[in-house]
Design a protein around this motif. Sequence first.
Motif, PDB file in Angstrom:
ATOM      1  N   ASP A   1       6.983  35.868  -2.113  1.00 36.86           N
ATOM      2  CA  ASP A   1       7.071  37.005  -3.026  1.00 36.86           C
ATOM      3  C   ASP A   1       5.778  37.109  -3.830  1.00 36.86           C
ATOM      4  OD1 ASP A   1       7.707  38.807  -5.128  1.00 36.86           O
ATOM      5  OD2 ASP A   1       9.836  38.422  -4.784  1.00 36.86           O
ATOM      6  N   LEU A   2       4.943  38.068  -3.447  1.00 35.02           N
ATOM      7  CA  LEU A   2       3.642  38.240  -4.093  1.00 35.02           C
ATOM      8  C   LEU A   2       3.794  38.595  -5.562  1.00 35.02           C
ATOM      9  CD1 LEU A   2       0.567  38.438  -3.885  1.00 35.02           C
ATOM     10  CD2 LEU A   2       0.831  40.824  -3.151  1.00 35.02           C
ATOM     11  N   ALA A   3       4.814  39.413  -5.895  1.00 37.70           N
ATOM     12  CA  ALA A   3       5.004  39.837  -7.283  1.00 37.70           C
ATOM     13  C   ALA A   3       5.312  38.644  -8.184  1.00 37.70           C
ATOM     14  CB  ALA A   3       6.135  40.864  -7.357  1.00 37.70           C
ATOM     15  N   ILE A   4       6.134  37.709  -7.694  1.00 35.78           N
ATOM     16  CA  ILE A   4       6.451  36.519  -8.484  1.00 35.78           C
ATOM     17  C   ILE A   4       5.206  35.675  -8.686  1.00 35.78           C
ATOM     18  CG2 ILE A   4       7.714  34.334  -8.476  1.00 35.78           C
ATOM     19  CD1 ILE A   4      10.035  35.717  -7.181  1.00 35.78           C
ATOM     20  N   ARG A   5       4.413  35.504  -7.637  1.00 30.47           N
ATOM     21  CA  ARG A   5       3.181  34.706  -7.745  1.00 30.47           C
ATOM     22  C   ARG A   5       2.258  35.301  -8.812  1.00 30.47           C
ATOM     23  NH1 ARG A   5       2.685  35.026  -2.050  1.00 30.47           N
ATOM     24  NH2 ARG A   5       0.557  35.827  -2.237  1.00 30.47           N
ATOM     25  N   ARG A   6       2.149  36.601  -8.829  1.00 29.39           N
ATOM     26  CA  ARG A   6       1.270  37.246  -9.810  1.00 29.39           C
ATOM     27  C   ARG A   6       1.777  37.036 -11.231  1.00 29.39           C
ATOM     28  NH1 ARG A   6       0.326  42.979  -6.593  1.00 29.39           N
ATOM     29  NH2 ARG A   6      -1.402  42.268  -5.259  1.00 29.39           N
ATOM     30  N   ARG A   7       3.088  37.199 -11.421  1.00 32.32           N
ATOM     31  CA  ARG A   7       3.643  37.031 -12.768  1.00 32.32           C
ATOM     32  C   ARG A   7       3.431  35.606 -13.276  1.00 32.32           C
ATOM     33  NH1 ARG A   7       7.698  40.631 -10.952  1.00 32.32           N
ATOM     34  NH2 ARG A   7       9.062  38.968 -10.243  1.00 32.32           N
ATOM     35  N   LEU A   8       3.646  34.619 -12.400  1.00 28.14           N
ATOM     36  CA  LEU A   8       3.476  33.237 -12.818  1.00 28.14           C
ATOM     37  C   LEU A   8       2.017  32.904 -13.096  1.00 28.14           C
ATOM     38  CD1 LEU A   8       5.954  31.350 -10.447  1.00 28.14           C
ATOM     39  CD2 LEU A   8       6.327  32.169 -12.767  1.00 28.14           C
ATOM     40  N   ALA A   9       1.103  33.521 -12.352  1.00 24.71           N
ATOM     41  CA  ALA A   9      -0.322  33.262 -12.563  1.00 24.71           C
ATOM     42  C   ALA A   9      -0.819  33.877 -13.866  1.00 24.71           C
ATOM     43  CB  ALA A   9      -1.133  33.811 -11.385  1.00 24.71           C
ATOM     44  N   GLU A  10      -0.187  34.970 -14.285  1.00 22.03           N
ATOM     45  CA  GLU A  10      -0.642  35.673 -15.491  1.00 22.03           C
ATOM     46  C   GLU A  10      -0.139  35.041 -16.776  1.00 22.03           C
ATOM     47  OE1 GLU A  10       0.864  39.537 -14.761  1.00 22.03           O
ATOM     48  OE2 GLU A  10      -0.708  40.093 -13.312  1.00 22.03           O
ATOM     49  N   LYS A  11       0.990  34.351 -16.727  1.00 24.37           N
ATOM     50  CA  LYS A  11       1.589  33.776 -17.929  1.00 24.37           C
ATOM     51  C   LYS A  11       1.027  32.392 -18.218  1.00 24.37           C
ATOM     52  CE  LYS A  11       4.751  36.826 -19.230  1.00 24.37           C
ATOM     53  NZ  LYS A  11       4.850  37.346 -20.595  1.00 24.37           N
ATOM     54  N   ARG A  12       0.765  32.133 -19.504  1.00 21.91           N
ATOM     55  CA  ARG A  12       0.295  30.820 -19.942  1.00 21.91           C
ATOM     56  C   ARG A  12       1.466  29.986 -20.478  1.00 21.91           C
ATOM     57  NH1 ARG A  12      -4.010  30.402 -17.239  1.00 21.91           N
ATOM     58  NH2 ARG A  12      -3.092  32.174 -16.164  1.00 21.91           N
ATOM     59  N   ALA A  13       1.301  28.684 -20.417  1.00 24.11           N
ATOM     60  CA  ALA A  13       2.358  27.777 -20.864  1.00 24.11           C
ATOM     61  C   ALA A  13       2.718  28.021 -22.330  1.00 24.11           C
ATOM     62  CB  ALA A  13       1.923  26.331 -20.654  1.00 24.11           C
ATOM     63  N   ARG A  14       1.734  28.284 -23.160  1.00 21.28           N
ATOM     64  CA  ARG A  14       1.989  28.476 -24.586  1.00 21.28           C
ATOM     65  C   ARG A  14       2.864  29.704 -24.841  1.00 21.28           C
ATOM     66  NH1 ARG A  14      -1.898  27.950 -27.772  1.00 21.28           N
ATOM     67  NH2 ARG A  14      -3.646  27.280 -26.451  1.00 21.28           N
ATOM     68  N   GLU A  15       2.837  30.678 -23.926  1.00 21.52           N
ATOM     69  CA  GLU A  15       3.624  31.899 -24.107  1.00 21.52           C
ATOM     70  C   GLU A  15       5.099  31.696 -23.792  1.00 21.52           C
ATOM     71  OE1 GLU A  15       1.751  35.502 -22.364  1.00 21.52           O
ATOM     72  OE2 GLU A  15       0.238  34.101 -21.622  1.00 21.52           O
ATOM     73  N   VAL A  16       5.416  30.704 -22.978  1.00 21.78           N
ATOM     74  CA  VAL A  16       6.774  30.548 -22.468  1.00 21.78           C
ATOM     75  C   VAL A  16       7.484  29.315 -23.023  1.00 21.78           C
ATOM     76  CG1 VAL A  16       8.124  30.315 -20.335  1.00 21.78           C
ATOM     77  CG2 VAL A  16       6.070  31.721 -20.350  1.00 21.78           C
ATOM     78  N   MET A  17       6.729  28.305 -23.422  1.00 23.10           N
ATOM     79  CA  MET A  17       7.334  27.035 -23.833  1.00 23.10           C
ATOM     80  C   MET A  17       8.278  27.203 -25.017  1.00 23.10           C
ATOM     81  SD  MET A  17       4.148  25.180 -25.787  1.00 23.10           S
ATOM     82  CE  MET A  17       3.527  25.779 -27.370  1.00 23.10           C
ATOM     83  N   LYS A  18       9.310  26.349 -25.040  1.00 24.34           N
ATOM     84  CA  LYS A  18      10.215  26.276 -26.178  1.00 24.34           C
ATOM     85  C   LYS A  18       9.563  25.347 -27.207  1.00 24.34           C
ATOM     86  CE  LYS A  18      13.754  28.665 -24.530  1.00 24.34           C
ATOM     87  NZ  LYS A  18      13.853  28.416 -23.147  1.00 24.34           N
ATOM     88  N   SER A  19       9.275  25.919 -28.366  1.00 23.02           N
ATOM     89  CA  SER A  19       8.560  25.150 -29.381  1.00 23.02           C
ATOM     90  C   SER A  19       9.219  25.393 -30.744  1.00 23.02           C
ATOM     91  CB  SER A  19       7.092  25.586 -29.415  1.00 23.02           C
ATOM     92  OG  SER A  19       6.370  24.835 -30.342  1.00 23.02           O
ATOM     93  N   PRO A  20       9.332  24.362 -31.577  1.00 22.84           N
ATOM     94  CA  PRO A  20       8.959  22.974 -31.309  1.00 22.84           C
ATOM     95  C   PRO A  20       9.914  22.321 -30.305  1.00 22.84           C
ATOM     96  CG  PRO A  20      10.117  23.125 -33.394  1.00 22.84           C
ATOM     97  CD  PRO A  20       9.919  24.531 -32.924  1.00 22.84           C
TER      98      PRO A  20
END
Length: 340
Positions: A210-229
């Motif tokens: 799935d090319l669309a999924i690959r693109r979405r995952l490549a565009e997102k950074r860990a800091r944007e998605v991580m549960k913090s703290p």
Amino acid sequence: VYGPIAAFLVEYFPARIRYTALSIPYHIGNGIFGGGLTPLVATAVGGATKDLLLMLLSWPIIWPLITAAIMFIAIPETRGRSIWEEVSVTQILRKPIILKPAATLLDAVKAIAAEKDGFVVVSDDGRKPLGVVSERDIIRLLAAGQPLDTRLDQVMKSPVISVPHVTPISTAVRIMADNNIRHLVVLRDNEIAGYVSARDLTGEAAVLSDLAIRRRLAEKRAREVMKSPPITAPADAKIRDVAGIMADKRVGLVILTADGSMAGVVSERDVVKAVAEGKKLDDKAVDIATKKVVTVGPDASLGDVLLNMSEYGIRHVVVAQDGKPLGVISIRDIVKIAKL
């Protein structure tokens, strides 16, 4: 001609079909038979018979009819079979653990601990699913003090969320994300065919398809998605304490800390395996913790996070900087991004 047709094949058909049932016959037919052999044979027929009309008719009519006859005899009928079945959940099915309703919670703990990605389907005949029990359910029950001799039909989750075996992977991802689950029962003719997990749906094979999924995952950074703290516990916490934190916070990983640094991590699987091995809930959590913690930096892409999950066979990755935990990314977080 070739460019638009190639684009059409890529956009509208799954890989196995476009590279076998369409692409190869197309190029062989046009390039060899249509572009070379057919005119050669037609010319030979005309030269041998001295019949110009026969030569002209053999190319556009006679040879296509012969080809159609060969296809009718030799090519199997696929009417009624979805061409997308090759990218359906059927391709990544796992064999489920099936236990009777009278089996105990301890039976489920031992069965799940013995599997790489344990998940129990409760059925009295092995065909119709009555309920399910996951690692998270076991953690919740342990934290609540549920006795290990409790029957599964008293604690299983029911009704069961399921999908047909021809369900596309993208649809299964969406259903998992919408229902906040990690496992999905798959039915064939309304009977248990297997199950798929979030790890399967976001694994290398599924993502690469799935090319669309690959693109979405490549565009997102860990800091944007991580549960913090991140959810933490002191290094001297008991297994019971960690299980309680997991159940209360609805998380699958707890970081053990000492003086602000990571002493290890404890996952749901660690707790389930510990109970299966006969350890007591009052034992120290650090004794069952993973000391070599897999981490990524805050600027790592979700693609890199997923590769780490796949390589190490884990469902959580800690986001850290200079040895300090900043947050945690779970397989569920990846699924939510993948389904957008």
